[in-house]
Structures are given as C-alpha cells and as structure tokens.
Design an enzyme around this catalytic site. Structure first.
Site, PDB file in Angstrom:
ATOM      1  N   LYS A  50       0.885  -1.170   0.000  1.00  0.00           N
ATOM      2  CA  LYS A  50       0.000   0.000   0.000  1.00  0.00           C
ATOM      3  C   LYS A  50       0.916   1.211   0.000  1.00  0.00           C
ATOM      4  O   LYS A  50       1.557   1.522   1.008  1.00  0.00           O
ATOM      5  CB  LYS A  50      -0.913   0.006   1.232  1.00  0.00           C
ATOM      6  CG  LYS A  50      -1.721   1.289   1.342  1.00  0.00           C
ATOM      7  CD  LYS A  50      -2.524   1.376   2.630  1.00  0.00           C
ATOM      8  CE  LYS A  50      -2.971   2.813   2.851  1.00  0.00           C
ATOM      9  NZ  LYS A  50      -3.785   2.974   4.063  1.00  0.00           N
ATOM     10  N   ASN A  72      -9.668   2.131   9.009  1.00  0.00           N
ATOM     11  CA  ASN A  72      -9.046   1.787  10.289  1.00  0.00           C
ATOM     12  C   ASN A  72      -9.650   2.600  11.429  1.00  0.00           C
ATOM     13  O   ASN A  72     -10.307   2.070  12.323  1.00  0.00           O
ATOM     14  CB  ASN A  72      -7.530   2.022  10.195  1.00  0.00           C
ATOM     15  CG  ASN A  72      -6.747   1.438  11.362  1.00  0.00           C
ATOM     16  OD1 ASN A  72      -5.580   1.116  11.222  1.00  0.00           O
ATOM     17  ND2 ASN A  72      -7.346   1.252  12.524  1.00  0.00           N
ATOM     18  N   SER A  73      -9.487   3.935  11.352  1.00  0.00           N
ATOM     19  CA  SER A  73      -9.912   4.792  12.466  1.00  0.00           C
ATOM     20  C   SER A  73     -11.397   4.649  12.762  1.00  0.00           C
ATOM     21  O   SER A  73     -11.812   4.711  13.925  1.00  0.00           O
ATOM     22  CB  SER A  73      -9.604   6.259  12.155  1.00  0.00           C
ATOM     23  OG  SER A  73      -8.247   6.438  11.846  1.00  0.00           O
ATOM     24  N   GLY A 105      -8.239   9.706   8.845  1.00  0.00           N
ATOM     25  CA  GLY A 105      -8.619   9.894  10.241  1.00  0.00           C
ATOM     26  C   GLY A 105      -9.672  10.957  10.489  1.00  0.00           C
ATOM     27  O   GLY A 105      -9.993  11.242  11.642  1.00  0.00           O
ATOM     28  N   ALA A 150      -9.426   5.584   3.302  1.00  0.00           N
ATOM     29  CA  ALA A 150      -9.271   6.687   4.259  1.00  0.00           C
ATOM     30  C   ALA A 150     -10.453   7.658   4.267  1.00  0.00           C
ATOM     31  O   ALA A 150     -11.113   7.875   3.259  1.00  0.00           O
ATOM     32  CB  ALA A 150      -7.997   7.480   4.005  1.00  0.00           C
ATOM     33  N   GLY A 151     -10.681   8.203   5.444  1.00  0.00           N
ATOM     34  CA  GLY A 151     -11.645   9.278   5.616  1.00  0.00           C
ATOM     35  C   GLY A 151     -13.046   8.835   5.976  1.00  0.00           C
ATOM     36  O   GLY A 151     -13.905   9.664   6.215  1.00  0.00           O
TER      37      GLY A 151
END
Lengths: 65, 265
Positions: B102, B212-213, B163, B190-191
């Site tokens: 990645k 993830n977050s 994040g 992301a996001g």
C-alpha cells in the site's frame, strides 16, 4: 567508529559487519535493515561493513492503517 | 461461461470474499484489535514497519496478526520522499514476504494529502521491481489514469483525509474515476467514519473500502467492525441490483386506478 542505530548514536571499537552490529544490539526477528536509507537484504548483512558516520535502521512489524 | 470470481474482490489476480480491508492500528488493546478484525469479516489487514525500539514493534504484534490468518497488506505510512517509500517497500517485502504494497507518500502534513508527483515516480520504480502496488492517492482522475497507465491494477483514492471520518467528500470525482476506469479495482481508502459512508462507496461501484480509524476509534470497535461488514455487503448488493433512476418530479408508488374520491378536473 561512530554510527547511528535507529536514531541513536552508537560507537563500535572495531570494524564489524551489519550482522554483527545488529546481533550485538539484541535485535529480534522479524526485522529488515536499511543502511543510509538503502535496503540491505538479509542475505547481505554479513558482507556489509558500515563506515564512519553511517546510519542503520532496523525495522519490525507494527500496527498500520 | 460464468466467471466464478465475478462476485469476489480481485486484487492483482487474487480473489477475496470480503470487500472490507481493515487496519490494525489505534485499537484500545491488542485483544480488541484481534476481535474487531475478526468481527469485520475482512480477508486483508494492513500493517507497517517501525524501529524495533519503538513501542509495540516486533514479534508480539506480528504473532497476533499471523493468528488472524488474513492476507497482509504492508503500508509505507509516514514516508515523505520517493527514496523513503521505495526503501520501506523493499523492507516490507522481506519482512512480510509479500510483493503487495500500500503505497503511501505524504505530500502535505496538514491533511496528509498524498504527493501525486512522487507517487507516480515511486509506483513506476516499484512496479518495475515486481511489486503489486496499491497506491493511496487523491481523487484526481488524471492521476488515477496515469497510475493505471503505469500498470496499477488497483487504485485507492481517498474518501477524505486520513482519520477525519468525514466520508466521501467528493462523490463527483469518485464517480468519474469509476466511469473512466471500469477495469481497475477501485478501493476507497481513508476518511470514512460511518458504515453508511462505506455503503455509499460500494453503491457508487467501488470494489471495496479500506478503513481503520472508523472502527478502532468507535466506542465499541468490535460492533462497529460488524456494522461496516454489513454496510459493504449492502452497498455492493445495491450496486449490482442497479438502482432506479433519480427523478426530479414525484411519482406515486401506490396505483391510482380505482382510487376512491378521485379528483377529476
């Protein structure tokens, strides 16, 4: 000889291979090594002799996103 | 002939049932990380490399990840130059025994926006070295086209900065990339913050989401992981089922024939 090992200044008294330095620092596998920002494959650690001022990075798995 | 893999996620010729890729960072504890990863139903988990003397880097963490039995996707998070990402990718390949990477090359610290110029350069180098590159990129169509031209079979445009949990901040751009690159595997990376964000990405025709977050930072990461698992399934099913065309004018769904008290002017 003055070196940097994972950002920390270290001194070794005699010429040693990357493999010897890493063992002496107690590194535990799994890890991969870079010398002055260049990857050094594990098969070449014993043949690679750092020079004065070189920077060694020993990296291991960590969480990632 | 029916393609047996037509309903699976294709990443460089490997096929997966789950359309959710999950990160391994920021969980309240290693145990919750393991449970959340399992609850997500993900087949792929992201990992990274750091100095061995840093907190929690090493064999213990790696053992937990191996116990999940999932495919590992290493990242180059935190790199700011082409040389750094290339070196870190090479180190990842040795430690994790995979040619997947990645590719994350940060161009700006404020929003952690990927550097599109360095990303192209690094991708070219790594593809030539035999890596299977999954570039984390902005939602810029031409950048995605250039990455595809280099040989990237998978592209990972952001939904929003890492994040932030803002969801898909530019659906027009994401839709356009989908339209213009129908052959590439597209993953929103992301996001995302809510399961509905993931569902929306899949409804747009994206093949998967990586997050993830949104899970690790939830009040109950294990439950949230399950919620995202359902969301990607719903989104994918909605995409395959082909949504009705949007209209500007209301149309009654209940039949008007036989309506009592019918107003006839």
């Amino acid at each position: 000889m003055n070196l940097t090992y994972n950002g920390e200044a270290i001194r070794i008294e005699s010429a040693q291979s990357l493999q010897q330095i890493i063992v002496s620092k107690g590194a535990k596998p799994p890890f991969a090594v870079a010398l002055n920002g260049q990857f050094v494959p594990s098969a070449k650690l014993s043949d690679t002799m750092p020079n004065q001022g070189d920077s060694i990075e020993v990296l291991s798995p960590i969480q990632g996103g | 002939m029916i393609n047996p893999h037509s309903e699976q996620l294709n990443i460089y010729g490997e096929y997966f049932n789950s359309r959710l890729l999950i990160g391994s960072a920021l969980y309240p504890s290693p145990q919750i990380m393991q449970q959340a990863i399992q609850s997500s139903g993900a087949d792929i988990v992201t990992v990274s490399l750091r100095r061995q003397n840093s907190v929690s880097a090493g064999e213990d963490f790696w053992q937990l990840i191996k116990e999940t039995g999932l495919k590992v996707l290493p990242n180059t998070a935190g790199c700011h130059s082409v040389q750094e990402v290339v070196t870190l990718a090479q180190m990842c390949r040795e430690v994790f025994d995979t040619d997947w990477i990645k590719l994350e090359l940060i161009g700006d610290e404020y929003n952690l926006q990927p550097d599109p110029f360095g990303l192209l350069e690094a991708t070219d180098i790594l593809l030539k070295e035999g890596f299977k590159v999954l570039p984390y990129c902005t939602d810029d169509l031409v950048l995605c086209q250039r990455l595809a031209d280099l040989g990237c079979e998978v592209l990972m445009p952001w939904g929003a900065p890492i994040g932030t949990g803002k969801g898909l901040i530019n659906t027009y751009n994401l839709k356009t990339i989908r339209e213009r690159l129908p052959e590439q595997t597209l993953i929103v990376d992301a996001g995302l913050g809510l399961p509905s964000h993931a569902c929306q990405a899949l409804e747009l025709g994206y093949d998967a989401v990586l997050l993830n977050s949104a899970v690790a930072g939830a009040g109950d990461p294990v439950k949230m992981a399950a919620a995202f698992s359902h969301a990607v399934e719903a989104g994918r099913m909605g995409y395959v089922a082909q949504a009705m065309p949007e209209k500007e004018v209301a149309a009654p769904s209940t039949p008007t024939m036989g309506m009592p008290f019918w107003h006839q002017n």
